[in-house]
Design an enzyme around this catalytic site. Sequence first.
Site, short mmCIF file in Angstrom:
data_model
loop_
_atom_site.label_atom_id
_atom_site.label_comp_id
_atom_site.label_asym_id
_atom_site.label_seq_id
_atom_site.Cartn_x
_atom_site.Cartn_y
_atom_site.Cartn_z
N ARG A 101 2.10 8.75 8.81
CA ARG A 101 1.95 10.17 8.47
C ARG A 101 0.82 10.83 9.26
O ARG A 101 0.95 11.96 9.71
CB ARG A 101 1.65 10.31 6.97
CG ARG A 101 2.90 10.52 6.13
CD ARG A 101 2.53 10.67 4.65
NE ARG A 101 3.59 11.31 3.88
CZ ARG A 101 4.71 10.73 3.49
NH1 ARG A 101 4.96 9.48 3.82
NH2 ARG A 101 5.61 11.40 2.77
N HIS B 201 12.42 5.46 13.34
CA HIS B 201 12.28 5.55 11.88
C HIS B 201 13.12 6.74 11.37
O HIS B 201 13.27 7.73 12.07
CB HIS B 201 10.80 5.76 11.56
CG HIS B 201 10.44 5.58 10.11
ND1 HIS B 201 10.76 6.50 9.14
CD2 HIS B 201 9.79 4.58 9.46
CE1 HIS B 201 10.32 6.08 7.96
NE2 HIS B 201 9.72 4.91 8.13
N GLU C 58 -2.27 5.29 2.56
CA GLU C 58 -2.22 3.86 2.23
C GLU C 58 -3.57 3.28 1.82
O GLU C 58 -3.63 2.42 0.93
CB GLU C 58 -1.63 3.06 3.40
CG GLU C 58 -0.15 3.29 3.64
CD GLU C 58 0.16 4.56 4.43
OE1 GLU C 58 -0.80 5.22 4.89
OE2 GLU C 58 1.34 4.90 4.59
N GLU D 90 -0.56 -9.01 -1.05
CA GLU D 90 -1.21 -8.38 0.12
C GLU D 90 -2.36 -7.48 -0.34
O GLU D 90 -2.49 -6.32 0.02
CB GLU D 90 -0.22 -7.59 0.97
CG GLU D 90 -0.72 -7.35 2.40
CD GLU D 90 0.26 -6.52 3.23
OE1 GLU D 90 0.23 -5.28 3.17
OE2 GLU D 90 1.04 -7.13 3.97
N HIS E 180 5.66 5.68 12.87
CA HIS E 180 6.02 6.40 11.65
C HIS E 180 4.85 6.94 10.84
O HIS E 180 5.03 7.69 9.89
CB HIS E 180 6.87 5.51 10.74
CG HIS E 180 6.09 4.40 10.08
ND1 HIS E 180 5.31 4.60 8.98
CD2 HIS E 180 5.95 3.09 10.38
CE1 HIS E 180 4.75 3.47 8.62
NE2 HIS E 180 5.12 2.53 9.46
N ASP F 218 0.78 -1.24 0.00
CA ASP F 218 0.00 0.00 0.00
C ASP F 218 0.81 1.29 0.00
O ASP F 218 0.32 2.34 0.37
CB ASP F 218 -0.90 0.00 1.24
CG ASP F 218 -0.10 -0.12 2.54
OD1 ASP F 218 1.11 0.08 2.50
OD2 ASP F 218 -0.71 -0.42 3.58
C1 UD1 Z 1 6.55 4.96 3.81
C2 UD1 Z 1 5.19 4.61 3.23
C3 UD1 Z 1 4.32 3.94 4.28
C4 UD1 Z 1 5.04 2.75 4.92
C5 UD1 Z 1 6.38 3.20 5.44
C6 UD1 Z 1 7.17 2.04 5.99
C7 UD1 Z 1 4.19 6.10 1.54
C8 UD1 Z 1 3.55 7.39 1.27
N1 UD1 Z 1 4.52 5.84 2.80
O1 UD1 Z 1 6.35 5.93 4.83
O2 UD1 Z 1 3.12 3.48 3.67
O3 UD1 Z 1 4.25 2.27 5.98
O4 UD1 Z 1 7.14 3.79 4.36
O5 UD1 Z 1 8.26 2.48 6.78
O6 UD1 Z 1 4.39 5.33 0.64
N2 UD1 Z 1 14.13 8.16 5.21
C9 UD1 Z 1 15.50 8.02 5.18
N3 UD1 Z 1 16.03 6.79 4.91
C10 UD1 Z 1 15.28 5.69 4.71
C11 UD1 Z 1 13.88 5.82 4.75
C12 UD1 Z 1 13.32 7.07 4.99
O7 UD1 Z 1 16.22 9.00 5.36
O8 UD1 Z 1 15.83 4.62 4.49
C13 UD1 Z 1 13.51 9.48 5.49
C14 UD1 Z 1 13.64 10.44 4.28
O9 UD1 Z 1 13.87 11.74 4.75
C15 UD1 Z 1 12.24 10.35 3.67
C16 UD1 Z 1 11.39 10.20 4.92
O10 UD1 Z 1 12.15 9.34 5.76
O11 UD1 Z 1 11.91 11.50 2.91
C17 UD1 Z 1 10.01 9.65 4.72
O12 UD1 Z 1 10.00 8.52 3.88
P1 UD1 Z 1 8.63 8.14 3.07
O13 UD1 Z 1 8.87 6.89 2.30
O14 UD1 Z 1 8.15 9.33 2.30
O15 UD1 Z 1 7.57 7.95 4.22
P2 UD1 Z 1 7.50 6.87 5.37
O16 UD1 Z 1 6.92 7.53 6.55
O17 UD1 Z 1 8.78 6.16 5.47
N1 UDP Z 2 11.28 -3.54 11.14
C1 UDP Z 2 12.68 -3.68 11.02
N2 UDP Z 2 13.49 -2.87 11.78
C2 UDP Z 2 13.00 -1.92 12.61
C3 UDP Z 2 11.58 -1.76 12.71
C4 UDP Z 2 10.76 -2.59 11.94
O1 UDP Z 2 13.16 -4.52 10.28
O2 UDP Z 2 13.80 -1.22 13.27
C5 UDP Z 2 10.41 -4.41 10.32
C6 UDP Z 2 9.24 -5.07 11.02
O3 UDP Z 2 9.61 -6.33 11.57
C7 UDP Z 2 8.22 -5.22 9.90
C8 UDP Z 2 8.51 -4.03 9.00
O4 UDP Z 2 9.81 -3.58 9.36
O5 UDP Z 2 8.43 -6.40 9.13
C9 UDP Z 2 7.48 -2.96 9.24
O6 UDP Z 2 7.88 -1.80 8.62
P1 UDP Z 2 7.24 -0.40 8.95
O7 UDP Z 2 6.72 -0.40 10.33
O8 UDP Z 2 8.27 0.62 8.57
O9 UDP Z 2 6.09 -0.29 7.86
P2 UDP Z 2 4.57 -0.78 7.79
O10 UDP Z 2 4.53 -2.24 8.05
O11 UDP Z 2 3.80 0.02 8.79
O12 UDP Z 2 4.17 -0.42 6.40
#
Ligand code: UD1
Ligand code: UDP
Length: 384
Positions: free
Chosen positions: A214, A245, A135, A121, A212, A99
């Site tokens: 939004r 995160h 999502e 999924e 994490h 999602d």
């Molecule tokens: C995204 C997904 C969310 C998912 C989550 C899992 C969207 C809109 N959101 O949210 O559905 O649940 O990932 O974690 O698709 N960043 C880093 N390094 C990384 C990852 C993230 O620096 O490896 C920082 C960056 O500044 C980035 C910000 O996190 O811009 C947000 O990342 P983004 O993918 O936009 O949103 P998430 O909250 O991670």
């Molecule tokens: N996870 C991980 N390291 C962490 C926190 C979470 O590997 O420090 C794993 C967790 O076991 C799960 C996945 O990341 O499988 C969940 O990711 P996240 O919570 O970022 O996204 P969501 O599932 O809400 O989309």
Amino acid sequence: MQKIKVMTIFGTRPEAIKMSPVILELFKHSEVIETFVTVTAQHREMLDQVLRLFKIQPDFDLNIMTQGQTLFDITSRALGGLHGVFERVNPNIVFVHGDTTTTFVGALAAFYNQIAVAHVEAGLRTGNKYSPFPEEMNRKLTGALTDLHFAPTDTAKNNLLNEGVAQNKIFVTGNTVIDALYQTVSADYKFSDELLNKIDYEHKRIILVTTHRRENLGEPLRQVYRALKKLLEDFADVEIIFPVHKNPRVREIVNSELGNIERVHLIEPLDYEPFANLMSRAHLILTDSGGIQEEAPALGKPVLVLRDTTERPEAVIAETVKLVGTELEKVYGAAKVLLTDSAEYKKMATAKNPYGDGRAAKRIVQTLLWKYNLSAEKPESFNS
Ligand code: UD1
Ligand code: UDP
């Protein structure tokens, strides 16, 4: 024989964790399937952690992540990048997962090229357009473009049927996250991080926290973190481990509310292997994550979900997960019950497996082979 070309597209940590078992299964059928792995790298470090663990080397890496990216940034950069990828490889079918914005854009890009879409999924719904945001709509929009819906459970299948999806396009497989989990957790696991090895898991009660979403940024997260502080004041044997995160908007609030507090360990996101093994040693988990809601029940760990809605009702019904929202008093109250009432704790801490049996990726690839007349064996369903 002409092989079918399958392209997987994903971009974030959870998609990578849940798509990896599918990719490894696709690789096993290289005599009939040519697999191309494309990552948008909507996440960078958190994606790379997973690719390293499962030893998956992307064929195409769009490297789109920017700090503090907006939904517009992700959408436009991923769509542009995928246009270029499809000019180089024209797959028969594209696999997307879950999602995220990468999921939706992957499906949209495939549609623009009239390429079939498989959604892993599929069918999770809250029924609320803005929760989780974005999502819920990513899932619905992806579903509208999908040809093969891999629903993890019967509940997800029924959601799709209620939206008019034809029965013969839906396959109940279990969730691939349980495949990944089973490959990763072991009783004698040793952390490489000394802090995690040193923690006294027997005499301390470890609360594992991740946040994490939004829609929780801002005041909701502040309330949650204040509830944690109150729990620390009232329970001397509680210790909090919080892999934070990488989103800078999450980090700012975490640091301002929980920085430099005794018995709170704010650490970098953990690799999946240590994280899964840490879950299995925690006393209680507080999270707004989707994936963790699926994994923790299989490990017999109670979860308080820091959200008002969930698209994963199965574990709530099985009573291993409780939806508590983000208000200070509600989060504190629900955690307090579990820290003081051992009968309540036990009720939630019985391992249940509503989400899978570790064979989801096999079912998914078997279905693909069957659909493309590469196998006469009809795929079996997961009984959820
Ligand atoms: C995204 C997904 C969310 C998912 C989550 C899992 C969207 C809109 N959101 O949210 O559905 O649940 O990932 O974690 O698709 N960043 C880093 N390094 C990384 C990852 C993230 O620096 O490896 C920082 C960056 O500044 C980035 C910000 O996190 O811009 C947000 O990342 P983004 O993918 O936009 O949103 P998430 O909250 O991670
Ligand atoms: N996870 C991980 N390291 C962490 C926190 C979470 O590997 O420090 C794993 C967790 O076991 C799960 C996945 O990341 O499988 C969940 O990711 P996240 O919570 O970022 O996204 P969501 O599932 O809400 O989309």
